[in-house]
Write an enzyme that holds these catalytic residues in place. Structure first.
Site, PDB file in Angstrom:
ATOM      1  N   GLU A 208     -50.549  15.662 -18.265  1.00  0.00           N
ATOM      2  CA  GLU A 208     -49.158  15.971 -18.579  1.00  0.00           C
ATOM      3  C   GLU A 208     -48.172  15.473 -17.536  1.00  0.00           C
ATOM      4  O   GLU A 208     -47.053  15.035 -17.874  1.00  0.00           O
ATOM      5  CB  GLU A 208     -49.005  17.490 -18.765  1.00  0.00           C
ATOM      6  CG  GLU A 208     -49.463  18.010 -20.127  1.00  0.00           C
ATOM      7  CD  GLU A 208     -50.952  18.260 -20.206  1.00  0.00           C
ATOM      8  OE1 GLU A 208     -51.397  18.840 -21.209  1.00  0.00           O
ATOM      9  OE2 GLU A 208     -51.692  17.863 -19.269  1.00  0.00           O
TER      10      GLU A 208
ATOM     11  N   ALA B 286     -51.402  18.561 -28.263  1.00  0.00           N
ATOM     12  CA  ALA B 286     -50.298  18.826 -29.178  1.00  0.00           C
ATOM     13  C   ALA B 286     -49.914  17.573 -29.954  1.00  0.00           C
ATOM     14  O   ALA B 286     -49.933  16.461 -29.421  1.00  0.00           O
ATOM     15  CB  ALA B 286     -49.094  19.349 -28.413  1.00  0.00           C
TER      16      ALA B 286
END
Length: 254
Positions: free
Chosen positions: A128, A62
């Site tokens: 993440e 992202a």
């Protein structure tokens, strides 16, 4: 265009082309990815797709600048989910031809494809947790399916990278080659697939991708449905005819 589409015979080559941002996904990229997949799916002359990228990274996931600007919702599309691909339903095989790193959402984009050809210096991973984030584009359940629960948990919970060679050993990657050979190998794999009857390939893929999520009874029914879907096609008659006549079959995809 941040995602480019080129047709080469019966193969569609879809290229992420935002190298200045390491092919990080923004709204325009997600939208054009979905459009490219729409084009691939709707073209009867295209039987296989290859997803690749320009630059030093396959995909950095992202675009955090877009998220910080409040545009995070645009990184997903209605039909495809994250990057226009993570939740996309397809009928045609898609090969990821990966050079450079494929981390976070980049790994999730790769896992959205059916097969992977990777460079020998490529790294995968879901880092993440190192930033108090959660991988939300399918990686948390797709990775355990392809490499096994224990190793997947190690990758997911440590956030540490997984080399392409290790990914190959675990069954995630089909072949590891030097960077300069990645696209050639992907095209060779695509050619081996397009040598076969496209309707039979699509029907077989539809059953195979459900192998880990459905029961045997459901898969027996699905296999029967797949076979029934091709018995009235021209290609179904062409296969045995070509074998008897000792020649290569000429598939029409109908």
């Amino acid at each position: 265009m941040p995602v480019e589409y080129v047709k080469k015979g019966n193969v569609a080559i879809i290229t992420m082309n935002r190298p200045e941002a390491r092919n990080a996904i923004n709204g325009e990229m997600a939208a054009t990815m979905e459009a490219a997949l729409d084009q691939m799916e709707s073209d009867p002359e295209v039987w296989v797709g290859i997803l690749t990228a320009v630059g030093k990274a396959f995909c950095a996931g992202a675009d955090l600048k877009e998220i910080s600007a409040g545009n995070g919702g645009a990184l997903s599309t209605k039909k495809g989910g994250f990057a226009g691909i993570a939740r996309r339903e397809r009928t045609k095989p898609l090969i990821a031809a990966i050079t450079g790193s494929a981390l976070a959402g980049g790994t999730e984009v790769a896992l959205s494809c059916d097969m992977i050809i990777a460079a020998d210096d490529t790294n995968f991973g879901l880092p993440e947790v190192k930033r108090s984030l959660v991988a939300g584009a399918g990686g948390l359940f797709r990775l355990p399916r392809v490499i096994g629960k224990s190793v997947a948990l190690e990758v997911i919970l440590t956030g540490d990278p997984l080399s392409s060679q290790r990914a190959y050993e675990l069954g995630m990657v089909n072949k590891v080659v030097p960077e300069a050979q990645v696209m050639d190998e992907a095209l060779k794999l695509a050619a081996r697939i397009t040598a076969n009857a496209p309707l039979a390939v699509a029907a077989s893929r539809a059953v195979a991708i459900e192998a880990t999520s459905k029961t045997d009874d459901e898969l027996w029914k699905a296999s029967g449905t797949a076979f029934a879907s091709i018995i009235n096609t021209e290609d179904y008659r062409e296969g045995p005819k070509a074998f008897i006549e000792k020649r290569a079959p000429v598939w029409k995809g109908k």
